[in-house]
Design a protein around this motif. Sequence first.
Motif, PDB file in Angstrom:
ATOM      1  N   THR A 112      36.904  45.564  60.128  1.00  0.00           N
ATOM      2  CA  THR A 112      35.677  45.358  59.213  1.00  0.00           C
ATOM      3  C   THR A 112      36.099  45.123  57.822  1.00  0.00           C
ATOM      4  O   THR A 112      35.317  44.474  57.188  1.00  0.00           O
ATOM      5  CB  THR A 112      34.611  46.536  59.458  1.00  0.00           C
ATOM      6  N   GLY A 113      36.901  45.955  57.185  1.00  0.00           N
ATOM      7  CA  GLY A 113      37.257  45.844  55.916  1.00  0.00           C
ATOM      8  C   GLY A 113      37.610  44.702  55.417  1.00  0.00           C
ATOM      9  O   GLY A 113      36.843  43.888  54.377  1.00  0.00           O
ATOM     10  N   LYS A 114      38.404  43.764  56.184  1.00  0.00           N
ATOM     11  CA  LYS A 114      38.677  42.367  55.744  1.00  0.00           C
ATOM     12  C   LYS A 114      37.570  41.585  55.703  1.00  0.00           C
ATOM     13  O   LYS A 114      37.446  40.674  54.843  1.00  0.00           O
ATOM     14  CB  LYS A 114      39.909  42.019  56.750  1.00  0.00           C
ATOM     15  N   LYS A 115      36.551  41.793  56.437  1.00  0.00           N
ATOM     16  CA  LYS A 115      35.451  40.801  56.714  1.00  0.00           C
ATOM     17  C   LYS A 115      34.305  41.162  55.399  1.00  0.00           C
ATOM     18  O   LYS A 115      33.715  40.174  55.067  1.00  0.00           O
ATOM     19  CB  LYS A 115      34.813  41.036  57.872  1.00  0.00           C
ATOM     20  N   LEU A 116      34.562  42.434  54.959  1.00  0.00           N
ATOM     21  CA  LEU A 116      33.702  42.678  54.014  1.00  0.00           C
ATOM     22  C   LEU A 116      34.209  42.593  52.436  1.00  0.00           C
ATOM     23  O   LEU A 116      33.355  42.312  51.640  1.00  0.00           O
ATOM     24  CB  LEU A 116      33.173  44.196  54.086  1.00  0.00           C
ATOM     25  N   LYS A 117      35.487  42.740  52.406  1.00  0.00           N
ATOM     26  CA  LYS A 117      36.178  42.656  51.154  1.00  0.00           C
ATOM     27  C   LYS A 117      36.101  41.149  50.539  1.00  0.00           C
ATOM     28  O   LYS A 117      36.227  40.032  51.276  1.00  0.00           O
ATOM     29  CB  LYS A 117      37.646  42.923  51.195  1.00  0.00           C
ATOM     30  N   SER A 118      36.252  41.084  49.246  1.00  0.00           N
ATOM     31  CA  SER A 118      36.211  39.587  48.360  1.00  0.00           C
ATOM     32  C   SER A 118      37.466  39.255  48.693  1.00  0.00           C
ATOM     33  O   SER A 118      38.501  39.750  49.043  1.00  0.00           O
ATOM     34  CB  SER A 118      35.985  39.762  47.010  1.00  0.00           C
ATOM     35  N   THR A 119      37.482  37.892  48.294  1.00  0.00           N
ATOM     36  CA  THR A 119      38.840  37.125  48.569  1.00  0.00           C
ATOM     37  C   THR A 119      39.944  37.077  47.445  1.00  0.00           C
ATOM     38  O   THR A 119      40.870  36.616  47.613  1.00  0.00           O
ATOM     39  CB  THR A 119      38.460  35.577  48.820  1.00  0.00           C
ATOM     40  N   SER A 120      39.493  38.103  46.384  1.00  0.00           N
ATOM     41  CA  SER A 120      40.528  38.150  45.349  1.00  0.00           C
ATOM     42  C   SER A 120      40.210  39.446  44.660  1.00  0.00           C
ATOM     43  O   SER A 120      39.179  40.158  44.895  1.00  0.00           O
ATOM     44  CB  SER A 120      40.224  36.903  44.171  1.00  0.00           C
ATOM     45  N   GLY A 121      41.173  40.179  43.707  1.00  0.00           N
ATOM     46  CA  GLY A 121      41.081  41.416  43.122  1.00  0.00           C
ATOM     47  C   GLY A 121      41.659  42.432  43.779  1.00  0.00           C
ATOM     48  O   GLY A 121      41.503  43.417  43.187  1.00  0.00           O
ATOM     49  N   TRP A 122      42.179  42.371  44.935  1.00  0.00           N
ATOM     50  CA  TRP A 122      42.811  43.532  45.641  1.00  0.00           C
ATOM     51  C   TRP A 122      44.011  43.569  45.566  1.00  0.00           C
ATOM     52  O   TRP A 122      44.553  42.454  45.796  1.00  0.00           O
ATOM     53  CB  TRP A 122      42.113  43.497  47.157  1.00  0.00           C
ATOM     54  N   LYS A 123      44.510  44.504  45.166  1.00  0.00           N
ATOM     55  CA  LYS A 123      46.079  44.634  45.107  1.00  0.00           C
ATOM     56  C   LYS A 123      47.023  44.568  46.429  1.00  0.00           C
ATOM     57  O   LYS A 123      46.384  45.029  47.278  1.00  0.00           O
ATOM     58  CB  LYS A 123      46.514  45.967  44.110  1.00  0.00           C
ATOM     59  N   GLU A 124      48.066  44.133  46.357  1.00  0.00           N
ATOM     60  CA  GLU A 124      48.994  44.183  47.412  1.00  0.00           C
ATOM     61  C   GLU A 124      49.376  45.592  47.564  1.00  0.00           C
ATOM     62  O   GLU A 124      49.622  46.290  46.865  1.00  0.00           O
ATOM     63  CB  GLU A 124      50.277  43.208  47.141  1.00  0.00           C
ATOM     64  N   LYS A 125      49.467  45.672  49.014  1.00  0.00           N
ATOM     65  CA  LYS A 125      50.087  47.109  49.387  1.00  0.00           C
ATOM     66  C   LYS A 125      51.240  47.001  50.148  1.00  0.00           C
ATOM     67  O   LYS A 125      51.122  46.085  51.384  1.00  0.00           O
ATOM     68  CB  LYS A 125      49.011  47.841  50.435  1.00  0.00           C
ATOM     69  N   GLU A 126      52.536  47.427  49.740  1.00  0.00           N
ATOM     70  CA  GLU A 126      53.855  47.073  50.530  1.00  0.00           C
ATOM     71  C   GLU A 126      53.875  45.962  50.940  1.00  0.00           C
ATOM     72  O   GLU A 126      54.444  45.534  52.115  1.00  0.00           O
ATOM     73  CB  GLU A 126      53.931  48.126  51.720  1.00  0.00           C
ATOM     74  N   GLY A 127      53.641  45.024  49.906  1.00  0.00           N
ATOM     75  CA  GLY A 127      54.018  43.317  50.149  1.00  0.00           C
ATOM     76  C   GLY A 127      52.896  42.631  50.856  1.00  0.00           C
ATOM     77  O   GLY A 127      53.152  41.269  51.038  1.00  0.00           O
ATOM     78  N   GLU A 128      51.854  43.347  51.500  1.00  0.00           N
ATOM     79  CA  GLU A 128      50.757  42.874  52.053  1.00  0.00           C
ATOM     80  C   GLU A 128      49.586  42.587  51.219  1.00  0.00           C
ATOM     81  O   GLU A 128      49.341  43.101  50.469  1.00  0.00           O
ATOM     82  CB  GLU A 128      50.416  44.080  53.320  1.00  0.00           C
ATOM     83  N   ASN A 129      48.845  41.250  51.603  1.00  0.00           N
ATOM     84  CA  ASN A 129      47.799  40.898  50.697  1.00  0.00           C
ATOM     85  C   ASN A 129      46.873  41.815  51.044  1.00  0.00           C
ATOM     86  O   ASN A 129      46.461  41.999  51.964  1.00  0.00           O
ATOM     87  CB  ASN A 129      47.532  39.413  51.270  1.00  0.00           C
ATOM     88  N   GLY A 130      46.077  42.280  49.971  1.00  0.00           N
ATOM     89  CA  GLY A 130      45.015  43.329  50.326  1.00  0.00           C
ATOM     90  C   GLY A 130      43.738  42.672  50.002  1.00  0.00           C
ATOM     91  O   GLY A 130      42.680  43.532  50.381  1.00  0.00           O
ATOM     92  N   ASN A 131      43.501  41.415  49.953  1.00  0.00           N
ATOM     93  CA  ASN A 131      42.240  40.849  49.664  1.00  0.00           C
ATOM     94  C   ASN A 131      41.695  40.534  51.241  1.00  0.00           C
ATOM     95  O   ASN A 131      42.346  40.666  52.128  1.00  0.00           O
ATOM     96  CB  ASN A 131      42.406  39.351  49.097  1.00  0.00           C
ATOM     97  N   GLY A 132      40.330  40.387  51.119  1.00  0.00           N
ATOM     98  CA  GLY A 132      39.574  40.131  52.376  1.00  0.00           C
ATOM     99  C   GLY A 132      39.247  38.593  52.677  1.00  0.00           C
ATOM    100  O   GLY A 132      39.798  37.810  51.841  1.00  0.00           O
ATOM    101  N   ASP A 133      38.658  38.327  53.620  1.00  0.00           N
ATOM    102  CA  ASP A 133      38.243  36.985  53.669  1.00  0.00           C
ATOM    103  C   ASP A 133      36.577  36.704  53.757  1.00  0.00           C
ATOM    104  O   ASP A 133      36.075  35.658  53.860  1.00  0.00           O
ATOM    105  CB  ASP A 133      38.827  36.324  55.198  1.00  0.00           C
ATOM    106  N   ASP A 134      35.851  37.779  53.259  1.00  0.00           N
ATOM    107  CA  ASP A 134      34.555  37.771  52.850  1.00  0.00           C
ATOM    108  C   ASP A 134      33.847  36.852  53.854  1.00  0.00           C
ATOM    109  O   ASP A 134      33.081  36.368  53.567  1.00  0.00           O
ATOM    110  CB  ASP A 134      34.390  37.236  51.764  1.00  0.00           C
ATOM    111  N   ALA A 135      34.102  37.151  55.407  1.00  0.00           N
ATOM    112  CA  ALA A 135      33.278  36.440  56.369  1.00  0.00           C
ATOM    113  C   ALA A 135      31.872  36.627  56.231  1.00  0.00           C
ATOM    114  O   ALA A 135      31.099  35.346  56.760  1.00  0.00           O
ATOM    115  CB  ALA A 135      34.026  36.767  57.638  1.00  0.00           C
ATOM    116  N   PHE A 136      31.438  37.420  55.748  1.00  0.00           N
ATOM    117  CA  PHE A 136      29.899  37.646  55.820  1.00  0.00           C
ATOM    118  C   PHE A 136      29.318  37.443  54.431  1.00  0.00           C
ATOM    119  O   PHE A 136      28.071  37.681  54.397  1.00  0.00           O
ATOM    120  CB  PHE A 136      29.487  38.796  56.480  1.00  0.00           C
ATOM    121  N   GLY A 137      30.090  37.304  53.557  1.00  0.00           N
ATOM    122  CA  GLY A 137      29.443  37.214  52.170  1.00  0.00           C
ATOM    123  C   GLY A 137      28.934  38.504  51.379  1.00  0.00           C
ATOM    124  O   GLY A 137      28.205  38.320  50.484  1.00  0.00           O
TER     125      GLY A 137
END
Length: 208
Positions: free
Chosen positions: A118-143
Amino acid sequence: MKRLVLTIFLTGLLALALTGCDSNLTDRDGNTYRTVKIGSQTWMAENLKVRTEGSWCYEDKESNCQKFGRLYNWDAAKVACPAGWHLPSKEELEVLLKAVGGTLVKSEDEEIVWWSDTGKKLKSTSGWKEKEGENGNGDDAFGFSALAAGGRSYDSGYIQEGVEAHFWSSTGYDDADAYYMGLYNFGDVAGLFGGENGSGFSVRCLQD
């Protein structure tokens, strides 16, 4: 001329539907907010910015209030939403997480509850820091466009900008804490946890 006016009117309605913007949603300070319908609920698609006692800008910088909205303690959060809107209960946040399509997971003692995917779907597509090389951004699937606004700890320190987002609920957890929804730059989960009432968290209002 009538046909031109009708075309302009219909075009405006289409734009409103696509953006989710409700120009009638204005707080008492004159701030306006986009909204989004997810399942049966209509949410603010931006963090609340209205000034109240018991609210702060991250690191006490006005520019952060414009970027992230204000951070509220629990008492302030419960009365800050505009007329016709309210701070969601824990149960209403659960409705949101179910509508997004998350899978409920509980710890063995059921003290910790979270939803996977769920987190990825609710998070914005920018502004989230990487965690251990993994992109922290979401896909904002629901706006919903959740920003990594961080928070203010009960001892007045500002923490976790770019890493976490915390959204108050109106439901108490115990005498000193209340439930909030947490999103993080690691993994795709969203959880409901207890946070100290004096902490500063973001607010998303839900339509009555």
